[in-house]
Design an enzyme around this catalytic site. Structure first.
Site, PDB file in Angstrom:
ATOM      1  N   HIS A 190       0.823  -1.204   0.000  1.00 37.79           N
ATOM      2  CA  HIS A 190       0.000   0.000   0.000  1.00 37.79           C
ATOM      3  C   HIS A 190       0.857   1.253   0.000  1.00 37.79           C
ATOM      4  O   HIS A 190       0.564   2.230  -0.701  1.00 37.79           O
ATOM      5  CB  HIS A 190      -0.909   0.009   1.234  1.00 37.79           C
ATOM      6  CG  HIS A 190      -2.095  -0.883   1.115  1.00 37.79           C
ATOM      7  ND1 HIS A 190      -2.734  -1.428   2.198  1.00 37.79           N
ATOM      8  CD2 HIS A 190      -2.763  -1.350   0.028  1.00 37.79           C
ATOM      9  CE1 HIS A 190      -3.749  -2.168   1.792  1.00 37.79           C
ATOM     10  NE2 HIS A 190      -3.775  -2.142   0.477  1.00 37.79           N
TER      11      HIS A 190
ATOM     12  N   ARG B 270     -12.592  -0.033 -10.847  1.00 41.74           N
ATOM     13  CA  ARG B 270     -12.770  -0.793  -9.612  1.00 41.74           C
ATOM     14  C   ARG B 270     -14.127  -0.424  -9.015  1.00 41.74           C
ATOM     15  O   ARG B 270     -14.233   0.459  -8.160  1.00 41.74           O
ATOM     16  CB  ARG B 270     -11.649  -0.474  -8.628  1.00 41.74           C
ATOM     17  CG  ARG B 270     -10.231  -0.793  -9.141  1.00 41.74           C
ATOM     18  CD  ARG B 270      -9.220  -0.387  -8.086  1.00 41.74           C
ATOM     19  NE  ARG B 270      -7.856  -0.764  -8.393  1.00 41.74           N
ATOM     20  CZ  ARG B 270      -6.925   0.075  -8.855  1.00 41.74           C
ATOM     21  NH1 ARG B 270      -7.246   1.347  -9.096  1.00 41.74           N
ATOM     22  NH2 ARG B 270      -5.700  -0.348  -9.084  1.00 41.74           N
TER      23      ARG B 270
ATOM     24  N   ARG C 278     -14.819  -3.826 -13.728  1.00 40.40           N
ATOM     25  CA  ARG C 278     -14.680  -5.090 -13.006  1.00 40.40           C
ATOM     26  C   ARG C 278     -15.877  -5.253 -12.074  1.00 40.40           C
ATOM     27  O   ARG C 278     -16.190  -4.350 -11.304  1.00 40.40           O
ATOM     28  CB  ARG C 278     -13.377  -5.100 -12.205  1.00 40.40           C
ATOM     29  CG  ARG C 278     -13.176  -6.376 -11.392  1.00 40.40           C
ATOM     30  CD  ARG C 278     -11.800  -6.387 -10.730  1.00 40.40           C
ATOM     31  NE  ARG C 278     -11.659  -5.372  -9.692  1.00 40.40           N
ATOM     32  CZ  ARG C 278     -10.504  -5.063  -9.099  1.00 40.40           C
ATOM     33  NH1 ARG C 278      -9.406  -5.688  -9.461  1.00 40.40           N
ATOM     34  NH2 ARG C 278     -10.449  -4.137  -8.166  1.00 40.40           N
TER      35      ARG C 278
ATOM     36  N   GLU D 196      -5.976 -13.464 -12.716  1.00 41.25           N
ATOM     37  CA  GLU D 196      -5.194 -13.155 -11.517  1.00 41.25           C
ATOM     38  C   GLU D 196      -4.937 -14.396 -10.675  1.00 41.25           C
ATOM     39  O   GLU D 196      -4.197 -14.353  -9.701  1.00 41.25           O
ATOM     40  CB  GLU D 196      -5.908 -12.095 -10.673  1.00 41.25           C
ATOM     41  CG  GLU D 196      -7.349 -12.439 -10.350  1.00 41.25           C
ATOM     42  CD  GLU D 196      -8.104 -11.283  -9.726  1.00 41.25           C
ATOM     43  OE1 GLU D 196      -7.473 -10.421  -9.082  1.00 41.25           O
ATOM     44  OE2 GLU D 196      -9.341 -11.237  -9.879  1.00 41.25           O
TER      45      GLU D 196
ATOM     46  N   ASN E 283      -0.587  -7.996 -10.034  1.00 50.61           N
ATOM     47  CA  ASN E 283      -0.284  -7.954  -8.603  1.00 50.61           C
ATOM     48  C   ASN E 283      -0.704  -9.245  -7.915  1.00 50.61           C
ATOM     49  O   ASN E 283       0.095  -9.909  -7.238  1.00 50.61           O
ATOM     50  CB  ASN E 283      -0.984  -6.762  -7.947  1.00 50.61           C
ATOM     51  CG  ASN E 283      -0.426  -5.432  -8.420  1.00 50.61           C
ATOM     52  OD1 ASN E 283       0.558  -5.384  -9.145  1.00 50.61           O
ATOM     53  ND2 ASN E 283      -1.067  -4.357  -8.025  1.00 50.61           N
ATOM     54  N   ASP E 284      -1.977  -9.619  -8.061  1.00 53.54           N
ATOM     55  CA  ASP E 284      -2.443 -10.848  -7.424  1.00 53.54           C
ATOM     56  C   ASP E 284      -1.869 -12.082  -8.104  1.00 53.54           C
ATOM     57  O   ASP E 284      -1.540 -13.066  -7.439  1.00 53.54           O
ATOM     58  CB  ASP E 284      -3.974 -10.910  -7.440  1.00 53.54           C
ATOM     59  CG  ASP E 284      -4.591 -10.203  -6.243  1.00 53.54           C
ATOM     60  OD1 ASP E 284      -3.879 -10.035  -5.233  1.00 53.54           O
ATOM     61  OD2 ASP E 284      -5.763  -9.810  -6.303  1.00 53.54           O
TER      62      ASP E 284
ATOM     63  N   ARG F  79       2.269  -9.542  -0.999  1.00 52.27           N
ATOM     64  CA  ARG F  79       2.960  -8.367  -1.540  1.00 52.27           C
ATOM     65  C   ARG F  79       3.112  -7.252  -0.521  1.00 52.27           C
ATOM     66  O   ARG F  79       3.765  -6.242  -0.799  1.00 52.27           O
ATOM     67  CB  ARG F  79       2.241  -7.850  -2.788  1.00 52.27           C
ATOM     68  CG  ARG F  79       0.766  -7.567  -2.631  1.00 52.27           C
ATOM     69  CD  ARG F  79       0.122  -7.428  -4.013  1.00 52.27           C
ATOM     70  NE  ARG F  79      -1.319  -7.291  -3.983  1.00 52.27           N
ATOM     71  CZ  ARG F  79      -1.967  -6.156  -4.148  1.00 52.27           C
ATOM     72  NH1 ARG F  79      -1.297  -5.040  -4.320  1.00 52.27           N
ATOM     73  NH2 ARG F  79      -3.277  -6.123  -4.130  1.00 52.27           N
TER      74      ARG F  79
ATOM     75  N   CYS G 160      -3.721  -4.807 -16.288  1.00 51.15           N
ATOM     76  CA  CYS G 160      -4.169  -3.702 -15.436  1.00 51.15           C
ATOM     77  C   CYS G 160      -3.462  -3.698 -14.091  1.00 51.15           C
ATOM     78  O   CYS G 160      -3.790  -2.906 -13.215  1.00 51.15           O
ATOM     79  CB  CYS G 160      -5.679  -3.762 -15.227  1.00 51.15           C
ATOM     80  SG  CYS G 160      -6.272  -5.305 -14.498  1.00 51.15           S
TER      81      CYS G 160
END
Length: 826
Positions: free
Chosen positions: A453, A560, A597, A687, A710-711, A721, A758
């Site tokens: 974050h 999102r 999404r 993902e 990321n995932d 992460r 993305c």
């Protein structure tokens, strides 16, 4: 006959059945109880002699004069620390009084490195013991606590030894030696056998029926042991020896523990005057070290009365809620959900109830609140799942905010010197968004990773940042001149005048480069051989979209939608949703694509009005589309509202957390029922590794893929992460991730479908050419990254990118891949 033992720790009592280790929960180590401690000093439960102190310092035993032994084991899986974080106050043979300090331990270290702080207190195998029970009450504070019933007229002395026979010498295969788990397994096997059995090492031995005795041998890896007995058959002896050689249930592939406890030394730089880190936010910063120190709080000892303390607490909650609301507004739009989650923590019923109960019992509000949130934070930090353990930081962030309000310290504002390079172990999200962009030139974290974050917030704020630099950066002198090179991952700690002048020239060049990129930001991104690559923006609301369009975004690659839901106290109705989506679509325009999404909630993004049962690991549970089966109405209303915007823009809807073909077919059938002739692209967010591996089967049945790197990266590498120690290893350029992306790209090429990215890799300039070479034709990034990503696309030809991919896939490490790209990029 009853023996009463004192609680060796202040904390929360719980039965052995709730201890997260079968050795203790199943009673293999003996009967007893456990304490989840709130202190870090273990005290003797009775007067007696210290008869065992484990070589890893995490367990010891006190024997009373009547022979009753009490084993105390601090934390779960603490043997792997090999003594680090433990300071014994006694040694074997010492006589102690009840309540005497036995052992000090670093609760923060244990909480972050081990499974749990839960400390067990057990009575090892003893024929005189008939029952063990704890006194009433969940909170124990060193008073009489554990009641041990002994057979009338008997003592707890060990049984007499008899004639002996010995087996062969065996080398222990256990990476951490003979700790509680293998010792208990051996004890369980021996219980079923006749006569006496001892475990012997060269120079000492112990009864194999005594866990305390086995642990007291202090057996380390590769130590030699043998079994001595009075009545075993050859077959029984052989079975025990084979069990020892097999590790007695231990994982023999585990790495050996670190060296015994010693002061942790700062990591030495690879080059004199330099510290290496992981790039979290690109850029170059020149300035002076500002060592970030957190405030310490002096908690009051006396209550001013339950009514007054309750009023102060409720007022502090209201004040903190207002501050969090302000932070949510100030945060980059895509990251506002972090603070929405903080607002939910303030309403946690268990946290509030524990505090209010303590206040009613005449505790000061500040002390009651501190104990309540620290208790929950310790529980979270001790969880084996690092994804959930990391949430302890968010809880402490909120806890300290309320505490500051209670103590009248909430208004203090941090003042940064001009040209600050902020250096710290880690930052909370609320601390990161308060960095003064006019004064802060860089951020250097000893921990963390590029997808945490804090890293995401730093990128959104445009602050050059390094993470995972190591503890050596915390030893830098306040005010020292440094260069933070977040292009090459280096902190220059002792720059000379020539080096500083060179850095200033580079900074000027970077500034000019950024200005040139912004000047061309509204032009299409085409490779050198003419292939158009759509550079889109990730959004959560209209502000994100406005910023993205101003930076030259050609569409929305990730909307999102859950961010809209997080900002409300109850689920928005279809009309509300239709209005919100319609405003975004109108702002975007009919010619640009909006990839929305479906709700991705669960994991670390719960909704307060969507009740979900407790899950041990929600990141591997009901999140994303997996929630559909239990709440189909929620998704149907959202799908209906989204589809109504299809006449205002090029609408595409993608589904998160798809892991099987059956999941996709079920949700696509649901969406097709509501299409009613509308033109909408329906796609899958890749993902989950299983979806990537099934891309060739999914491709014929989707309109597009969008890869969430990321995932996909953290699920593939099995590393959170946001993990404080491991996050630096989470790199989407790891060849295993590239192979998955390559497979998705090839499946899409074969079936004529488009693929976007993305996730964070889309704006990683070293990843861009690799993505282009794997048939990625859409890159969706945060608003500030749009110009630089477009410029990077223009640097390459698709032919060169495909050749680069062929070489990268043959490599074994992410750093080798990055080095290859840097060499080709020059």
């Amino acid at each position: 006959m009853q023996v009463v033992l004192q609680a060796p720790l202040t904390g929360w009592a719980l039965p052995l059945s709730e201890v997260p280790d079968p050795v203790f929960s199943q009673g293999l180590a003996g009967p007893g109880y456990a304490i989840d401690p709130t202190v870090s000093v273990l005290k003797s439960p009775c007067a007696g002699e210290v008869v065992q102190l484990h070589r890893c310092l995490h367990a010891l035993t006190v024997r009373r004069s009547d022979g009753l032994e009490v084993l105390m084991h601090v934390g779960i899986d603490t043997v792997k620390l090999n003594g680090q974080g433990f300071t014994p106050r006694v040694k074997v043979g010492d006589s102690v009084e009840a309540g005497a300090p036995l052992l000090e331990f670093d609760s923060d270290l244990i909480a972050t490195r081990c499974r749990s702080l839960i400390t067990v207190v057990v009575i090892p195998e003893n024929p005189a013991v008939t029952s063990v029970a704890a006194g009433e009450g969940k909170v124990v504070q060193g008073s009489d606590w554990l009641k041990v019933e002994l057979k009338q007229g008997e003592t707890a002395a060990a049984q007499a030894e008899g004639p002996e026979k010995s087996g062969r010498w065996l080398e222990l295969p256990n990476p951490t030696g003979m700790h509680a788990r293998p010792a208990a397994q051996l004890l369980t096997m021996v219980k079923e056998l006749p006569g006496n059995v001892w475990l012997e090492k060269r120079g000492g031995r112990a009864s194999a029926r005594s866990l305390v005795g086995i642990l007291g041998l202090g057996l380390g890896p590769k130590d030699e042991v043998r079994l001595t007995h009075t009545s075993l058959s050859d077959q029984q002896l052989k079975r025990l020896e084979e069990a020892i050689l097999s590790g007695l249930g231990d994982d023999l592939s585990a790495a050996p523990p670190p060296a015994p406890a010693a002061p942790v030394q700062p990591a030495a730089p690879t080059v004199e005057g330099q510290l290496l880190g992981v790039v979290a936010s690109r850029g170059l910063g020149i300035g002076v070290v500002y060592l970030w120190k957190r405030a310490t709080f002096q908690l009051p000892d006396k209550s001013e009365g339950a009514t007054r303390e309750r009023e102060r607490f409720e007022g502090a909650l209201t004040q903190a809620a207002g501050q969090i609301s302000d932070l949510e507004r100030k945060a980059p739009p895509a990251e506002r959900a972090i603070f929405a989650a903080h607002a939910e923590i303030l309403q946690d019923p268990e946290l509030l109830e524990a505090t209010r109960t303590a206040i009613a019992a005449e505790q000061p509000a500040a002390r009651a609140w501190h104990a309540a949130y620290e208790k929950q934070a310790e529980v979270l930090a001790a969880l084996p799942n690092p994804l959930l353990a990391a949430r302890a930081n968010d809880l402490r962030d909120v806890g300290e905010r309320v505490l500051a309000c209670l103590l009248g310290e909430a208004s203090a504002q941090r003042v940064f010197p001009e040209n600050s390079i902020v250096v710290c172990r880690d930052l909370n999200p609320s601390e990161t968004v308060q960095l003064d962009r006019q004064r802060v030139r860089g951020l250097c974290l000893s921990q963390g990773g590029p997808t945490s974050h804090v890293a995401i917030l730093a990128r959104s704020l445009g602050i050059p940042s390094l993470c995972a630099v190591g503890p050596a950066c915390l030893d830098l002198k306040e005010g020292a001149q440094v260069i933070l090179d977040a292009e090459n991952g280096v902190l220059h700690c002792q720059p000379g005048s020539a080096e500083l002048e060179s850095a200033r020239r580079r900074l000027e060049e970077l500034t000019q480069q950024q200005q040139a990129e912004r000047a061309q930001a509204h032009q299409e991104a085409r490779t050198g051989d003419g292939t158009h690559v759509e550079v889109a923006v990730n959004i959560g609301n209209g502000d994100d979209l406005r910023q993205g369009l101003e930076q030259g975004a050609e569409g929305v690659g990730l909307f999102r939608t859950e961010f809209y839901f997080h900002g409300l106290d109850q689920e928005p109705g279809p009309e509300q949703q239709t209005q919100f989506y319609g405003e975004l679509a109108q702002q975007l325009g009919a010619q640009k694509r909006l990839v929305a999404r479906l709700l991705d909630v669960g994991g670390d993004k719960p909704l307060p009005y969507v009740p979900m049962a407790h899950e041990e690991n929600p990141f591997l549970g009901l999140r994303g589309i997996r929630l559909y089966k239990s709440r189909p109405d929620l998704f149907r209303r959202q799908i209906e509202a989204l589809f109504k915007t299809s006449e205002q823009c090029r609408l595409a809807v993608m589904v998160p957390m798809i892991s099987t073909l059956a999941e996709w077919r079920a949700i696509r059938a649901e969406m097709e029922q509501q299409l009613q002739g509308r033109k909408v692209e329906l796609g899958v967010m890749i993902e989950v590794p299983s979806a990537a591996l099934l891309a060739d089967q999914l491709a014929p049945e989707v309109d597009f893929f969008s890869i969430g790197t990321n995932d996909l990266t953290q699920y593939t590498l099995a590393i959170d992460r946001a993990h404080p120690e491991l996050a630096g290893q989470v790199d989407a350029l790891h060849p295993s991730i590239l192979r998955l992306i390559h497979g998705v790209g090839e499946a899409a090429r074969k079936h004529g479908k488009w693929v976007g990215v993305c996730g964070g890799a889309a704006q990683d300039l070293e990843a861009v050419p690799l993505l282009l070479g794997m048939n990625i034709r859409e890159l969706s990034v945060s608003p500030p990254a749009v110009p630089s990503v477009k410029a990077e696309v223009r640097r390459w030809t698709v032919a060169d990118c495909e050749k680069l991919v062929g070489e990268a896939l043959a490599l074994a490490e992410a750093e080798a891949v990055r080095k290859l790209v840097r060499e080709r990029r020059k």
